[in-house]
Design an enzyme around this catalytic site. Structure first.
Site, PDB file in Angstrom:
ATOM      1  N   GLU A 107       0.854  -1.185   0.000  1.00  0.00           N
ATOM      2  CA  GLU A 107       0.000   0.000   0.000  1.00  0.00           C
ATOM      3  C   GLU A 107       0.887   1.230   0.000  1.00  0.00           C
ATOM      4  O   GLU A 107       1.893   1.276   0.712  1.00  0.00           O
ATOM      5  CB  GLU A 107      -0.884   0.027   1.254  1.00  0.00           C
ATOM      6  N   GLY A 108       0.533   2.213  -0.806  1.00  0.00           N
ATOM      7  CA  GLY A 108       1.297   3.456  -0.846  1.00  0.00           C
ATOM      8  C   GLY A 108       0.387   4.647  -0.651  1.00  0.00           C
ATOM      9  O   GLY A 108      -0.819   4.501  -0.428  1.00  0.00           O
ATOM     10  N   GLY A 109       0.987   5.845  -0.722  1.00  0.00           N
ATOM     11  CA  GLY A 109       0.203   7.058  -0.554  1.00  0.00           C
ATOM     12  C   GLY A 109      -0.846   7.221  -1.629  1.00  0.00           C
ATOM     13  O   GLY A 109      -1.878   7.851  -1.425  1.00  0.00           O
ATOM     14  N   PHE A 110      -0.602   6.636  -2.793  1.00  0.00           N
ATOM     15  CA  PHE A 110      -1.522   6.764  -3.918  1.00  0.00           C
ATOM     16  C   PHE A 110      -2.639   5.719  -3.850  1.00  0.00           C
ATOM     17  O   PHE A 110      -3.778   5.985  -4.213  1.00  0.00           O
ATOM     18  CB  PHE A 110      -0.725   6.588  -5.218  1.00  0.00           C
ATOM     19  N   VAL A 113      -0.569  -1.218  -4.701  1.00  0.00           N
ATOM     20  CA  VAL A 113       0.399  -1.526  -5.751  1.00  0.00           C
ATOM     21  C   VAL A 113       0.359  -3.019  -6.055  1.00  0.00           C
ATOM     22  O   VAL A 113       0.381  -3.850  -5.144  1.00  0.00           O
ATOM     23  CB  VAL A 113       1.825  -1.127  -5.329  1.00  0.00           C
ATOM     24  N   LYS A 127      -0.074   0.821  -9.898  1.00  0.00           N
ATOM     25  CA  LYS A 127      -0.628   1.423  -8.689  1.00  0.00           C
ATOM     26  C   LYS A 127      -2.049   1.880  -8.984  1.00  0.00           C
ATOM     27  O   LYS A 127      -2.269   2.698  -9.878  1.00  0.00           O
ATOM     28  CB  LYS A 127       0.227   2.608  -8.237  1.00  0.00           C
ATOM     29  N   ASP A 224       6.562  11.792   1.625  1.00  0.00           N
ATOM     30  CA  ASP A 224       6.325  10.543   2.351  1.00  0.00           C
ATOM     31  C   ASP A 224       7.569   9.650   2.279  1.00  0.00           C
ATOM     32  O   ASP A 224       7.496   8.475   1.923  1.00  0.00           O
ATOM     33  CB  ASP A 224       5.110   9.814   1.773  1.00  0.00           C
TER      34      ASP A 224
END
Length: 385
Positions: A107-110, A113, A127, A224
């Site tokens: 999991e990312g800020g966007f 993934v 993503k 981040d």
């Protein structure tokens, strides 16, 4: 809300102690506050003036890994680079087996993934924006993606394409096969990172961030920076990933910050950004300082399982350092004998980056140069040069 409050209390502690002890001042000069431009506003969950000790050593150029810094616009590829991977939403779904949890990389800020296998045999990372980000990005997604597509640096994950269709927004990026820095610090991939690898990884990250701050066509603040957003190649080279929180600068002279609602990850957040909502490249510098302590100690920035005096790693580390117990901070997973002088130099730099006020932090270019100077000393002391 408790975690940010805890961080602010910790930062107050560090602020009182920050100037009480500075070691290894044999390699210091004064660096002026950066006049670089800062970013444009965004949404979510975070000066003064001063001088700071910085290495005066003339850093020799890298024979292999550190090419001369490009001119501000000279390395941006043509916009058609964004077309290097063309996918429809249906093709993206097929490549990820309909966004199967079994192909989830993280999991990312966007958003989430996924690992994806294209029809031509290539492996990429896709993503998929969360609904929250998809709605927020509706008006600016394409223009920002076109700018990010022009980023070209060996220590930054490459953007290969995107999908912007209806309520779906996807970013297609290069796949970096060896997992995250955090996974390697946790020993997930077997062998532990040795000190030399940790130093090289730190330099890679610093170079990637320096490029974003100074040499991208428009200044980019990552916002981040953390160990789970650092990907490692098979050759243990580091690449900074996940620009989901990144903000773009407007490059207008005189602009020193932008007002923006706080976004980032607890433990890495710049306390001055949290207090004032003013985002600058020095916010990335703070996060890098926390990350550097994490790289050296192996500890996560905040660990609720530990005792109260060790819960916040940067506070615990600074206390140990102030009590002449610096070598107690060495990650116990490193079985090798770590050079105390080199370790202390890296730790001093980490504390300077994580200074409570941005005026007391070096810029990323200075950080990269100092790390390179430390590397030169390390190799000489180890008899490798």
């Amino acid at each position: 809300m408790a975690a940010p409050g805890l961080l602010l209390l910790c930062c107050n502690f560090i602020c009182r102690c920050f100037r009480s002890k500075t070691k290894d001042t044999d390699d210091t000069v004064l660096v002026k506050e950066s006049n670089t431009v800062d970013a444009a506003p965004s949404i979510e969950v975070n000066s003064g003036s001063g001088k700071i000790p910085v290495s005066p050593l003339r850093v020799p150029p890298s024979p292999l890994r550190v090419p001369p810094s490009p001119g501000r616009f000279s390395m941006s590829p043509k916009l058609d680079r964004i077309g290097s991977v063309h996918l429809t939403m249906r093709q993206a779904a097929r490549a990820t087996q309909n966004f199967s949890p079994s192909l989830k990389l993280g999991e990312g800020g966007f958003g989430t993934v996924y690992k994806a296998e294209l029809q031509d045999g290539r492996t990429v990372a896709i993503k998929r924006a969360s609904k929250e980000h998809s709605d927020a990005l509706r008006s600016e997604f394409r223009s920002e993606i076109e700018l990010l597509a022009k980023i070209e640096h060996r220590n930054l994950v490459k953007l290969l394409g995107y999908v912007d269709k209806g309520n779906e927004r996807l970013i297609i990026a290069e796949y970096v096969p060896n997992g995250t820095l955090r996974e390697h610090l946790d020993g997930v991939h077997g062998s532990c990172l040795d000190f030399s690898q940790r130093l090289e990884i730190s330099i890679d990250i610093a170079h990637g961030l320096t490029y974003l701050h100074l040499y991208a066509e428009k200044q980019i603040i990552h916002r981040d920076v953390k160990s789970s957003n650092i990907l490692l190649t098979d050759r243990m080279r580091a690449k900074v990933a996940d620009f989901g929180f990144a903000r773009l600068g407007d490059n207008e002279p005189g602009n020193t910050h932008v007002l923006t609602k706080v976004k980032g990850t607890v433990g890495y957040l710049d306390p001055e950004y949290m207090r004032t909502f003013k985002l600058t490249p020095k916010s990335d510098v703070y996060s890098f300082g926390v990350l550097l302590v994490e790289i050296l100690t192996g500890r996560r920035p905040v660990d609720s399982r530990r005792s109260p005096d060790e819960k916040v790693t940067i506070r615990w580390a600074f206390g140990k350092h102030n009590n002449d117990e610096t070598m107690d901070l060495v990650d116990p997973q490193m079985k090798e004998a770590v050079d105390a002088k080199i370790f202390k130099k890296m730790l001093n730099l980490a504390f300077q980056c994580a200074a409570p006020t941005r005026a007391d932090r070096p810029d990323m270019k200075s950080v990269a140069e100092r790390l390179w100077a430390i590397r030169v000393k390390y190799l000489k002391r180890a008899g490798k040069e």
